[in-house]
Design an enzyme around this catalytic site. Structure first.
Site, PDB file in Angstrom:
ATOM      1  N   LYS A  46      48.046  57.113  17.376  1.00 17.72           N
ATOM      2  CA  LYS A  46      48.440  57.472  18.743  1.00 17.72           C
ATOM      3  C   LYS A  46      47.299  58.115  19.549  1.00 17.72           C
ATOM      4  CE  LYS A  46      53.036  56.560  18.814  1.00 17.72           C
ATOM      5  NZ  LYS A  46      53.530  56.666  17.481  1.00 17.72           N
ATOM      6  N   GLU A  82      56.105  61.471  27.105  1.00 14.07           N
ATOM      7  CA  GLU A  82      57.363  61.458  26.374  1.00 14.07           C
ATOM      8  C   GLU A  82      57.019  61.439  24.894  1.00 14.07           C
ATOM      9  OE1 GLU A  82      55.762  58.774  27.155  1.00 14.07           O
ATOM     10  OE2 GLU A  82      55.889  57.656  25.269  1.00 14.07           O
ATOM     11  N   SER A 103      49.328  52.841   9.898  1.00 17.85           N
ATOM     12  CA  SER A 103      49.291  53.447  11.235  1.00 17.85           C
ATOM     13  C   SER A 103      49.314  54.973  11.221  1.00 17.85           C
ATOM     14  CB  SER A 103      50.445  52.917  12.086  1.00 17.85           C
ATOM     15  OG  SER A 103      51.690  53.118  11.431  1.00 17.85           O
TER      16      SER A 103
HETATM   17  C1  LIG Z   1      54.600  55.901  16.907  1.00 16.58           C
HETATM   18  C2  LIG Z   1      54.252  55.307  15.613  1.00 16.58           C
HETATM   19  C3  LIG Z   1      54.475  53.941  15.327  1.00 16.58           C
HETATM   20  C4  LIG Z   1      55.190  53.020  16.258  1.00 16.58           C
HETATM   21  O1  LIG Z   1      54.598  52.836  17.496  1.00 16.58           O
HETATM   22  P1  LIG Z   1      53.795  51.524  17.876  1.00 16.58           P
HETATM   23  O2  LIG Z   1      53.544  51.688  19.318  1.00 16.58           O
HETATM   24  O3  LIG Z   1      54.659  50.344  17.559  1.00 16.58           O
HETATM   25  O4  LIG Z   1      52.559  51.526  17.066  1.00 16.58           O
HETATM   26  C5  LIG Z   1      54.029  53.438  14.114  1.00 16.58           C
HETATM   27  N1  LIG Z   1      53.431  54.230  13.197  1.00 16.58           N
HETATM   28  C6  LIG Z   1      53.219  55.543  13.424  1.00 16.58           C
HETATM   29  C7  LIG Z   1      52.564  56.351  12.370  1.00 16.58           C
HETATM   30  C8  LIG Z   1      53.614  56.129  14.629  1.00 16.58           C
HETATM   31  O5  LIG Z   1      53.406  57.433  14.837  1.00 16.58           O
END
Ligand SMILES: *Cc1c(COP(=O)(O)O)cnc(C)c1O
Length: 408
Positions: A93, A115, A382
């Site tokens: 993020k 948000e 992610s």
């Molecule tokens: C917010 C988040 C997501 C989902 O958001 P995307 O916009 O689809 O990437 C995925 N993995 C993590 C660790 C997140 O914090």
């Protein structure tokens, strides 16, 4: 065959998707943002400043790690993790928060708002705002604030004002609406840092651009590590920002297959899921035309996922186009698949993944037939799972006591 590199037209349409479906009052701020972004993104000093902070503050490039034990144990592919979990604050993020806050500063804005659902985007934005000494307000559903108390406390410690949203379901959708309302009222000094590749133009394009650093690095890294392009890319899809960030720089490489994994929740038959492509229909939600989970009358449906970050009724519009083009395949993994993904990452690799990221791993475990020995696969890790340990404990408790139906 022509290459499929998707980009929006001037009004932000990705084919039949995207656009700016907003009330008149939001048109001026969005137009100002579109124009500023177009101008500033090309400015070499902006690009230099962003690159330097990605390196020195976020910790990029993140490693591309070959998961040797998992590859051996599963026996079906050479699996690499793109380690976004090692970014400062623990997820991808911050790539986007940093880009947007730098942009806001160049637009002369002194205040940023955002948000947040699970709290990861709120934490990332509060972090960057603190680093620049900017005022920061985070809108968060009251229910989410209770579920994610740790992240609320992080944001407040970083100096952000966390405002509880009590409308409707008191979760992410309502928090976005409240942030938009604030933005309209304070647009002269305020920038709205939207957290995924969602919403009205220019957000889906801009967030994708800031997250594409993931795929640009991964492309370079895999060519070095494996000596060739990957056979497959895998990423979880909430709004779609980590997925589009990994996928986009590979779109022109026709042999690279891509799979986006949505939240299958408790299974897509009983309605407790967030599988927009499996069960959604085209509609408009919060400024963009895309696949949306809605009932016959167009009422937005409730979603469910063990991972708060995948729990939203709409998906980023560029993904809808990529699906129609057949360039990216979209599927889902259930809560149970994701928990199996968590276990596999922990036990084989010593990596505790975020529940969101674990959906991509869960898909691999569920579908060994999709992989051949020697395939090169990149999974987008992610985020890290520290934020989720409580949720994982709860899941274990609920599923060990009452009639666990063998296997996973
Ligand atoms: C917010 C988040 C997501 C989902 O958001 P995307 O916009 O689809 O990437 C995925 N993995 C993590 C660790 C997140 O914090």
């Amino acid at each position: 065959m022509s290459t499929t590199v998707t980009k929006p037209n001037r009004r932000g349409h990705f084919g039949p998707y995207g656009g700016m479906y907003v009330p008149e009052t939001l048109m001026a701020p969005l137009t100002e943002l579109t124009e500023s972004y177009r101008r500033i993104r090309r400015d070499p000093s902006f690009r230099e400043e962003l690159a330097e902070l990605l390196r020195e503050y976020v910790g990029r490039p993140t490693p591309l790690y070959m998961a040797r034990r998992m590859s051996r144990e599963l026996g079906h592919a050479d699996i690499y993790f793109k380690r976004e979990d090692l970014c400062h604050t623990g997820a991808h993020k911050i790539n986007n928060s940093l880009g947007q806050v730098l942009l806001a500063r160049r637009m002369g804005k002194k205040r940023v708002i955002a948000e947040t659902g699970a709290g990861q985007h709120g934490v990332a934005t509060a972090t960057v705002a603190a680093m620049f000494g900017m005022e920061c307000v985070i809108y968060m559903g009251k229910v989410d604030m209770e579920r994610q108390a740790l992240n609320v406390s992080r944001m407040r410690r970083l100096g952000a004002d966390v405002v509880p949203v009590t409308a409707g379901q008191q979760t992410l959708k309502e928090a976005i609406s409240e942030a938009m309302r604030d933005w309209v009222t304070h647009v002269r000094n305020t920038h709205y840092v939207l957290g995924s590749a969602l919403g009205a133009h220019p957000y889906p394009m801009m967030v994708r651009d800031f997250q594409s650093v993931i795929g640009r690095e991964a492309r370079r890294q895999i060519l070095k590590a494996a000596g060739r392009l990957p056979d497959m890319l895998l990423a979880c899809v909430g709004g779609g920002s980590n997925a589009i960030g990994l996928f986009h720089p590979f779109l022109g490489d026709e042999k690279v297959r891509m799979i986006g994994v949505e939240a299958g929740g408790e299974g897509i038959r009983n309605g407790k899921h967030a599988a927009r492509f499996a069960k959604g229909k085209v509609g408009i939600l919060q400024g963009t035309r895309t696949f949306v989970l809605q009932d016959r009358n167009g009422q937005i449906e409730l979603t469910h996922s063990v991972s708060a970050g995948l729990d939203y009724a709409a998906v980023g519009p560029e993904h809808s186009l990529l699906r129609d083009l057949g360039r990216v395949e979209y599927t889902y993994a259930t809560d149970r698949d994701a928990m199996a993904g968590v276990d596999a990452c922990c036990r084989f690799e010593g990596i505790l993944p975020a529940l969101e990221s674990a959906h991509a791993v869960g898909f691999m475990l569920r579908h060994p037939e999709r992989f051949r020995k020697g395939d090169v696969v990149i999974v987008n890790m992610s985020g890290r799972g520290d934020k989720d340990v409580q949720e994982m404990e709860k899941w274990d408790a609920a599923h060990s006591a009452s009639g666990k139906k063998g296997g996973s």
